[in-house]
Scaffold this motif. Structure first.
Motif, short mmCIF file in Angstrom:
data_model
loop_
_atom_site.label_atom_id
_atom_site.label_comp_id
_atom_site.label_asym_id
_atom_site.label_seq_id
_atom_site.Cartn_x
_atom_site.Cartn_y
_atom_site.Cartn_z
N THR A 1 41.28 52.21 66.80
CA THR A 1 42.72 52.46 66.84
C THR A 1 43.23 53.15 65.58
N GLY A 2 42.34 53.36 64.61
CA GLY A 2 42.75 53.97 63.35
C GLY A 2 43.45 53.02 62.40
N ALA A 3 43.38 51.73 62.67
CA ALA A 3 44.04 50.74 61.80
C ALA A 3 43.15 50.39 60.62
N GLY A 4 43.78 50.01 59.51
CA GLY A 4 43.05 49.58 58.33
C GLY A 4 42.92 48.07 58.27
N ILE A 5 42.13 47.59 57.30
CA ILE A 5 41.90 46.16 57.12
C ILE A 5 42.13 45.81 55.66
N SER A 6 42.82 44.71 55.44
CA SER A 6 43.01 44.18 54.09
C SER A 6 42.45 42.76 54.06
N LEU A 7 41.44 42.52 53.20
CA LEU A 7 40.86 41.18 53.07
C LEU A 7 41.72 40.37 52.12
N VAL A 8 42.09 39.16 52.56
CA VAL A 8 42.99 38.32 51.78
C VAL A 8 42.33 36.96 51.57
N SER A 9 42.07 36.63 50.31
CA SER A 9 41.53 35.31 49.98
C SER A 9 41.92 35.01 48.54
N ALA A 10 41.62 33.79 48.09
CA ALA A 10 41.96 33.43 46.71
C ALA A 10 41.24 32.16 46.33
N ALA A 11 41.13 31.95 45.03
CA ALA A 11 40.42 30.78 44.52
C ALA A 11 41.29 29.53 44.54
N ASN A 12 42.61 29.68 44.63
CA ASN A 12 43.49 28.51 44.67
C ASN A 12 44.71 28.81 45.54
N ASN A 13 45.49 27.77 45.84
CA ASN A 13 46.62 27.90 46.75
C ASN A 13 47.69 28.86 46.23
N GLU A 14 47.91 28.84 44.91
CA GLU A 14 48.96 29.70 44.36
C GLU A 14 48.60 31.17 44.53
N GLN A 15 47.35 31.52 44.21
CA GLN A 15 46.92 32.91 44.38
C GLN A 15 46.91 33.29 45.86
N LEU A 16 46.49 32.36 46.72
CA LEU A 16 46.44 32.65 48.14
C LEU A 16 47.84 32.94 48.67
N ALA A 17 48.82 32.12 48.26
CA ALA A 17 50.20 32.33 48.70
C ALA A 17 50.70 33.70 48.26
N TRP A 18 50.42 34.06 47.00
CA TRP A 18 50.86 35.36 46.50
C TRP A 18 50.19 36.50 47.25
N ASN A 19 48.89 36.38 47.49
CA ASN A 19 48.16 37.45 48.16
C ASN A 19 48.66 37.67 49.59
#
Length: 359
Positions: free
Chosen positions: A104-122
């Protein structure tokens, strides 16, 4: 020459370039977005002004946000980023998601983090049209964060069955586990052990059926229920079946097998709640000169490619991983504001890691 700005701190804008080149804002915009409709002499004048002022072109984020769609999907997990590359299940799922996005021509962004605060921000800052959420661990928190973005999202392997108002794609874990156990009982096995997926976030070790029933993760609960329902059907006392909670890695799986095979009565059959667990178990059994399936049979759960080439090839419950990924991408890109929960069928793939009981 140092880049110029139209003030002390304000970055150069397209309007500044248009003014410096003596053209309208629309003409300057077309130089970057639709250069074929602008005369060459005007294009060169605008580009020269942009270069002199250190302007690299319009911010694509602004254009995408004005359009209301960025044509990208966020794939989120509470695991470290390496999970997407290290875990066999995640690799197959990501390959399927990538293929569906490519189509479909769509992109992908991988989202993860080492802790909840970083995960929420990401998650809050990800420039995406929606999220595919890997709920292998910390799924409830991921669902909460995805909801806060008010974007479409779909959960894979949702680790809680309490929230029916969540779009989710998964499999019937109870039925799949029952297939695995029935296959082994039909081969004559009566002495079993279970290598379980995590129940919570507090490590690994021996556990009980009662403790698994209180597990945070519904996949772990349901797979044990499927195993034990089938074992009880042939009058096996499931209270005597050892269960070892792993964290789906080599260290915890090997510790589990050290514990199980130190007992007075060793199993002839091992039910592993993931192929990754089963593959680590095959390595341990090989190192301890325990033949598979001569001494012990083992059945995994997932259907990852590595199982087909392990030694011996792994009998497993095959999830339609590729189809799950395709449906997840479709659910985001074709979202109409509704949600649904889909439970896909699984199949038993019989290979050489399971055979008749030696007893």
């Amino acid at each position: 020459m140092a880049p110029l700005t139209s003030g002390k701190t304000r970055p150069v804008r397209l309007a500044d370039i248009a003014k410096a080149a003596g053209v309208s804002h629309g003409t300057a915009s077309n130089v970057f977005a639709r250069p074929e409709i602008v005369r060459e002499e005007v294009r060169e004048r605008v580009k020269a002004a942009a270069e002199a002022m250190g302007y690299g072109g319009p911010d694509p984020k602004g254009r995408l946000l004005r359009a209301g769609k960025v044509n990208a999907i966020g794939v989120a997990t509470a695991e470290p980023l390496s999970y997407f590359f290290d875990d066999p299940f995640a690799r197959v799922m990501m390959a399927s998601i990538s293929q569906a996005c490519d189509a479909t021509g769509a992109g992908i962004s991988l989202v993860s983090a080492a802790n909840n605060e970083q995960l929420a921000w990401n998650i809050q800052s990800a420039l995406v049209d929606g999220f595919i959420v890997f709920c292998v661990d910390g799924g409830s928190r991921l669902v909460e964060l995805a909801r806060e973005r008010k974007l479409p999202f779909v959960a894979l392997d949702l680790d809680s069955d309490d929230d029916e108002a969540v779009a989710a794609i998964g499999v019937d874990n109870i039925a799949g586990a029952g297939l695995a156990a029935r296959h082994l009982t039909e081969l004559g096995h009566r002495r079993f052990a279970v290598l379980a997926l995590p129940c919570a976030d507090d490590g690994f070790g021996p556990t009980t059926q009662a403790q698994v029933e209180l597990a945070l993760y519904s996949g772990t609960r349901d797979r044990l229920r499927g195993y034990f329902a089938e074992l009880a059907r042939v009058d096996i006392d499931v209270s005597k079946v050892p269960i070892y909670e792993t964290v789906n890695d080599e260290e915890s799986v090997w510790a589990g097998l050290d514990h199980i095979f130190a007992g007075a009565e060793t199993p002839t059959a091992i039910l592993a709640m993931s192929d990754r667990i089963a593959l680590h178990a095959l390595d341990w059994l090989r190192q301890h000169d325990i033949t598979v399936p001569g001494d012990v049979s083992i059945v995994g759960f997932d259907g990852v490619p590595e199982g087909a080439v392990s030694k011996p090839p792994l009998t497993t419950i095959v999830q339609p991983i590729a189809e799950m990924g395709r449906l997840a991408v479709k659910a985001i890109l074709e979202n109409d504001g509704t949600f649904s929960r889909q439970s896909l069928p699984v199949d038993l793939m019989v290979r050489a890691s399971s055979g008749p009981s030696p007893a």
